[in-house]
Design a protein around this motif. Structure first.
Motif, PDB file in Angstrom:
ATOM      1  N   ARG A 116    -155.314  -3.659  37.937  1.00  0.00           N
ATOM      2  CA  ARG A 116    -155.784  -4.258  39.190  1.00  0.00           C
ATOM      3  C   ARG A 116    -155.072  -5.580  39.485  1.00  0.00           C
ATOM      4  O   ARG A 116    -155.446  -6.299  40.404  1.00  0.00           O
ATOM      5  CB  ARG A 116    -157.297  -4.537  39.104  1.00  0.00           C
ATOM      6  CG  ARG A 116    -158.142  -3.309  38.842  1.00  0.00           C
ATOM      7  CD  ARG A 116    -159.596  -3.698  38.628  1.00  0.00           C
ATOM      8  NE  ARG A 116    -160.368  -2.586  38.083  1.00  0.00           N
ATOM      9  CZ  ARG A 116    -161.528  -2.728  37.428  1.00  0.00           C
ATOM     10  NH1 ARG A 116    -162.031  -3.951  37.233  1.00  0.00           N
ATOM     11  NH2 ARG A 116    -162.162  -1.673  36.963  1.00  0.00           N
TER      12      ARG A 116
ATOM     13  N   GLU B  44    -151.225  -5.863  44.110  1.00  0.00           N
ATOM     14  CA  GLU B  44    -151.402  -4.844  45.154  1.00  0.00           C
ATOM     15  C   GLU B  44    -150.550  -3.615  44.861  1.00  0.00           C
ATOM     16  O   GLU B  44    -150.964  -2.491  45.089  1.00  0.00           O
ATOM     17  CB  GLU B  44    -151.045  -5.433  46.528  1.00  0.00           C
ATOM     18  CG  GLU B  44    -151.021  -4.419  47.668  1.00  0.00           C
ATOM     19  CD  GLU B  44    -152.316  -3.655  47.854  1.00  0.00           C
ATOM     20  OE1 GLU B  44    -152.270  -2.517  48.363  1.00  0.00           O
ATOM     21  OE2 GLU B  44    -153.399  -4.179  47.475  1.00  0.00           O
TER      22      GLU B  44
ATOM     23  N   ARG C  47    -152.337  -1.601  42.214  1.00  0.00           N
ATOM     24  CA  ARG C  47    -153.551  -0.986  42.790  1.00  0.00           C
ATOM     25  C   ARG C  47    -153.188   0.195  43.688  1.00  0.00           C
ATOM     26  O   ARG C  47    -153.856   1.232  43.672  1.00  0.00           O
ATOM     27  CB  ARG C  47    -154.354  -2.031  43.569  1.00  0.00           C
ATOM     28  CG  ARG C  47    -154.983  -3.105  42.692  1.00  0.00           C
ATOM     29  CD  ARG C  47    -155.966  -3.966  43.461  1.00  0.00           C
ATOM     30  NE  ARG C  47    -155.340  -4.770  44.501  1.00  0.00           N
ATOM     31  CZ  ARG C  47    -154.854  -5.995  44.315  1.00  0.00           C
ATOM     32  NH1 ARG C  47    -154.908  -6.566  43.107  1.00  0.00           N
ATOM     33  NH2 ARG C  47    -154.326  -6.677  45.315  1.00  0.00           N
ATOM     34  N   ARG C  48    -152.116   0.042  44.448  1.00  0.00           N
ATOM     35  CA  ARG C  48    -151.689   1.117  45.337  1.00  0.00           C
ATOM     36  C   ARG C  48    -151.192   2.320  44.536  1.00  0.00           C
ATOM     37  O   ARG C  48    -151.436   3.475  44.906  1.00  0.00           O
ATOM     38  CB  ARG C  48    -150.595   0.601  46.268  1.00  0.00           C
ATOM     39  CG  ARG C  48    -150.278   1.534  47.423  1.00  0.00           C
ATOM     40  CD  ARG C  48    -149.434   0.854  48.491  1.00  0.00           C
ATOM     41  NE  ARG C  48    -148.127   0.441  47.977  1.00  0.00           N
ATOM     42  CZ  ARG C  48    -147.743  -0.814  47.837  1.00  0.00           C
ATOM     43  NH1 ARG C  48    -148.561  -1.811  48.144  1.00  0.00           N
ATOM     44  NH2 ARG C  48    -146.538  -1.099  47.369  1.00  0.00           N
TER      45      ARG C  48
ATOM     46  N   VAL D  53    -152.205   3.441  41.645  1.00  0.00           N
ATOM     47  CA  VAL D  53    -153.245   4.210  40.947  1.00  0.00           C
ATOM     48  C   VAL D  53    -154.431   4.537  41.865  1.00  0.00           C
ATOM     49  O   VAL D  53    -155.455   5.017  41.400  1.00  0.00           O
ATOM     50  CB  VAL D  53    -153.743   3.461  39.689  1.00  0.00           C
ATOM     51  CG1 VAL D  53    -152.601   3.266  38.712  1.00  0.00           C
ATOM     52  CG2 VAL D  53    -154.381   2.114  40.057  1.00  0.00           C
ATOM     53  N   ARG D  54    -154.282   4.276  43.152  1.00  0.00           N
ATOM     54  CA  ARG D  54    -155.375   4.531  44.096  1.00  0.00           C
ATOM     55  C   ARG D  54    -155.674   6.024  44.159  1.00  0.00           C
ATOM     56  O   ARG D  54    -154.787   6.855  44.311  1.00  0.00           O
ATOM     57  CB  ARG D  54    -154.988   3.986  45.465  1.00  0.00           C
ATOM     58  CG  ARG D  54    -156.108   3.958  46.479  1.00  0.00           C
ATOM     59  CD  ARG D  54    -155.778   2.998  47.615  1.00  0.00           C
ATOM     60  NE  ARG D  54    -155.811   1.610  47.163  1.00  0.00           N
ATOM     61  CZ  ARG D  54    -155.029   0.643  47.654  1.00  0.00           C
ATOM     62  NH1 ARG D  54    -154.144   0.910  48.594  1.00  0.00           N
ATOM     63  NH2 ARG D  54    -155.151  -0.590  47.191  1.00  0.00           N
ATOM     64  N   GLU D  55    -156.943   6.374  44.039  1.00  0.00           N
ATOM     65  CA  GLU D  55    -157.350   7.774  43.933  1.00  0.00           C
ATOM     66  C   GLU D  55    -157.556   8.456  45.282  1.00  0.00           C
ATOM     67  O   GLU D  55    -157.429   9.672  45.397  1.00  0.00           O
ATOM     68  CB  GLU D  55    -158.653   7.868  43.127  1.00  0.00           C
ATOM     69  CG  GLU D  55    -158.536   7.344  41.713  1.00  0.00           C
ATOM     70  CD  GLU D  55    -159.894   7.248  41.034  1.00  0.00           C
ATOM     71  OE1 GLU D  55    -160.840   7.903  41.499  1.00  0.00           O
ATOM     72  OE2 GLU D  55    -160.001   6.495  40.052  1.00  0.00           O
ATOM     73  N   THR D  56    -157.933   7.695  46.282  1.00  0.00           N
ATOM     74  CA  THR D  56    -158.254   8.259  47.591  1.00  0.00           C
ATOM     75  C   THR D  56    -157.441   7.552  48.652  1.00  0.00           C
ATOM     76  O   THR D  56    -157.327   6.327  48.631  1.00  0.00           O
ATOM     77  CB  THR D  56    -159.755   8.085  47.906  1.00  0.00           C
ATOM     78  OG1 THR D  56    -160.522   8.642  46.843  1.00  0.00           O
ATOM     79  CG2 THR D  56    -160.128   8.777  49.211  1.00  0.00           C
ATOM     80  N   SER D  57    -156.876   8.318  49.561  1.00  0.00           N
ATOM     81  CA  SER D  57    -156.099   7.718  50.643  1.00  0.00           C
ATOM     82  C   SER D  57    -156.678   8.142  51.988  1.00  0.00           C
ATOM     83  O   SER D  57    -157.252   9.225  52.129  1.00  0.00           O
ATOM     84  CB  SER D  57    -154.627   8.127  50.555  1.00  0.00           C
ATOM     85  OG  SER D  57    -154.492   9.535  50.702  1.00  0.00           O
TER      86      SER D  57
ATOM     87  N   GLU E 170    -163.745   0.627  54.889  1.00  0.00           N
ATOM     88  CA  GLU E 170    -164.475   0.965  53.668  1.00  0.00           C
ATOM     89  C   GLU E 170    -165.398   2.158  53.898  1.00  0.00           C
ATOM     90  O   GLU E 170    -165.512   3.050  53.049  1.00  0.00           O
ATOM     91  CB  GLU E 170    -165.281  -0.243  53.192  1.00  0.00           C
ATOM     92  CG  GLU E 170    -165.924  -0.073  51.833  1.00  0.00           C
ATOM     93  CD  GLU E 170    -166.579  -1.347  51.329  1.00  0.00           C
ATOM     94  OE1 GLU E 170    -167.533  -1.236  50.530  1.00  0.00           O
ATOM     95  OE2 GLU E 170    -166.144  -2.448  51.727  1.00  0.00           O
TER      96      GLU E 170
ATOM     97  N   LEU F 251    -163.258   5.295  54.145  1.00  0.00           N
ATOM     98  CA  LEU F 251    -162.756   5.651  52.818  1.00  0.00           C
ATOM     99  C   LEU F 251    -163.854   6.298  51.972  1.00  0.00           C
ATOM    100  O   LEU F 251    -163.604   7.250  51.222  1.00  0.00           O
ATOM    101  CB  LEU F 251    -162.214   4.411  52.120  1.00  0.00           C
ATOM    102  CG  LEU F 251    -161.375   4.640  50.874  1.00  0.00           C
ATOM    103  CD1 LEU F 251    -160.099   5.404  51.216  1.00  0.00           C
ATOM    104  CD2 LEU F 251    -161.011   3.306  50.224  1.00  0.00           C
TER     105      LEU F 251
ATOM    106  N   ARG G 223    -163.614   9.813  50.258  1.00  0.00           N
ATOM    107  CA  ARG G 223    -163.789   9.909  48.803  1.00  0.00           C
ATOM    108  C   ARG G 223    -164.859  10.929  48.443  1.00  0.00           C
ATOM    109  O   ARG G 223    -164.754  11.638  47.429  1.00  0.00           O
ATOM    110  CB  ARG G 223    -164.158   8.538  48.232  1.00  0.00           C
ATOM    111  CG  ARG G 223    -164.153   8.469  46.699  1.00  0.00           C
ATOM    112  CD  ARG G 223    -164.590   7.101  46.213  1.00  0.00           C
ATOM    113  NE  ARG G 223    -165.974   6.822  46.565  1.00  0.00           N
ATOM    114  CZ  ARG G 223    -166.362   5.847  47.389  1.00  0.00           C
ATOM    115  NH1 ARG G 223    -165.473   5.051  47.964  1.00  0.00           N
ATOM    116  NH2 ARG G 223    -167.647   5.667  47.659  1.00  0.00           N
TER     117      ARG G 223
END
Length: 325
Positions: A12, A15, A18-19, A21-25, A297, A300, A304
């Motif tokens: 983390r 940025e 974080r980008r 390993v981001r799980e949801t886009s 949020e 998302l 998710r």
């Protein structure tokens, strides 16, 4: 005791990490923008309970549609506000009705945009219910005749997809059969499969003038307490030929979206309804939350939970902030 080997904060730190390993886009391609179309010319009426949303005449709808296309939003869903209403909602399946005219115009002038049409008679009835009323009750099978006629008229006008939202039993099978008979075998159905009897629809009903004139909609929309029943509704609609199933509302029913995602392979849509939109708008205007962050949020979270498509009044605002196509 030694400190745990796993330190989740390692990924983390920036940025870029974080980008990676981001799980949801979330992308513009996930969004469908609901629009209210009304009679008249050069008519743009702001909806008091939905700041930033308008009732648009067809000429202004075309300009709005071009902007939506240019923002990279792939689809809109149309809700009609007619100039006449009756017990059967007949203006809703009139070939010259407001939605039918809007669809024909849009497909000529903004052909790249996917046009979805809401199929329900509540906006067109003088009693405001989603079905025909007999002796104070909403009758199911007679209503199907109106819904099939409406879906066919939308298809004939050039709609790219129809979306029955009425919650009558058997409507998907009836509409599929009617579309096939009329030669529209390739036209998909996105069905409001699990539509709950929710208080979050209130601003929409003001916008569309579709509040019930008596009683409520609990005899056909779902009890908010029931999850297993929602899975039965979805399974039946899949069996009847639905191409996409929808959960409505979205945020209060994330568990239903997730449950459906774990059970079916069809695309799942979720409708972030008027009340969800208006609450975020109101809190943002009051300075209680960051509206843009809350908007993204919330979208998302819906994605998710398992939704592939999101119907949202925030579509334009979100598209402006999203960098992915």
């Amino acid at each position: 005791m030694a400190f745990p080997v796993q330190r989740l904060r390692r990924l983390r730190q920036s940025e870029a990490l974080r980008r990676m390993v981001r799980e949801t886009s979330l992308s513009r391609a996930d969004l469908i923008y609901p629009i209210f179309v009304t009679e008249g010319h050069d008519r743009r009426e702001e909806i008091g309970s939905m700041p930033g949303q308008y009732r648009l005449s067809v000429d202004l709808l075309v300009k709005e549609a071009a902007e939506i296309r240019d923002l990279g939003i792939p689809a809109i869903i149309l809700f009609g506000i007619p100039d006449r209403k009756d017990e059967r909602g007949s203006s809703g399946f009139d070939p010259k009705g407001i939605v039918q005219r809007a669809v024909r115009t849009l497909k000529k002038q903004v052909p790249e945009l996917t046009v979805v049409t809401d199929v329900c008679i509540d906006e067109y009835t003088n009693h405001g219910h989603c079905g025909i009323v007999r002796d104070g009750k909403i009758v199911n099978d007679e209503t199907l005749e109106c819904l099939t006629a409406m879906a066919r008229s939308h298809a004939e006008a050039g709609a790219d997809m129809v979306a029955p939202s009425d919650m009558m039993d058997g409507r998907v099978a009836a509409i599929r059969a009617e579309l096939d008979r009329a030669g529209f075998t390739e036209l998909p159905i996105m069905v409001y499969a699990a539509k709950f009897a929710s208080c979050f629809y209130a601003p929409f009903r003001e916008a569309a003038g579709s509040s019930p004139q008596f009683g409520d909609r609990q005899s056909y929309q779902m009890d908010p307490a029931n999850g297993r029943e929602a899975m039965r509704e979805i399974a039946l609609d899949v069996e009847e030929g639905a191409d996409i199933v929808m959960v409505k509302p979205a945020l209060p029913y994330l568990d239903i979206i997730a449950m459906a995602r774990s059970r079916i392979l069809l695309p799942i849509a979720a409708y972030q309804v008027s009340g969800e939109y208006s609450m975020i708008k109101a809190a943002g205007r009051a300075g209680w939350i960051d509206e843009s962050r809350a908007m993204l949020e919330s979208l998302l979270a819906i994605k998710r939970a398992g939704a592939d498509l999101i119907l949202t009044y925030f579509a334009k605002d979100a598209a402006r902030l999203l960098h992915t196509p």
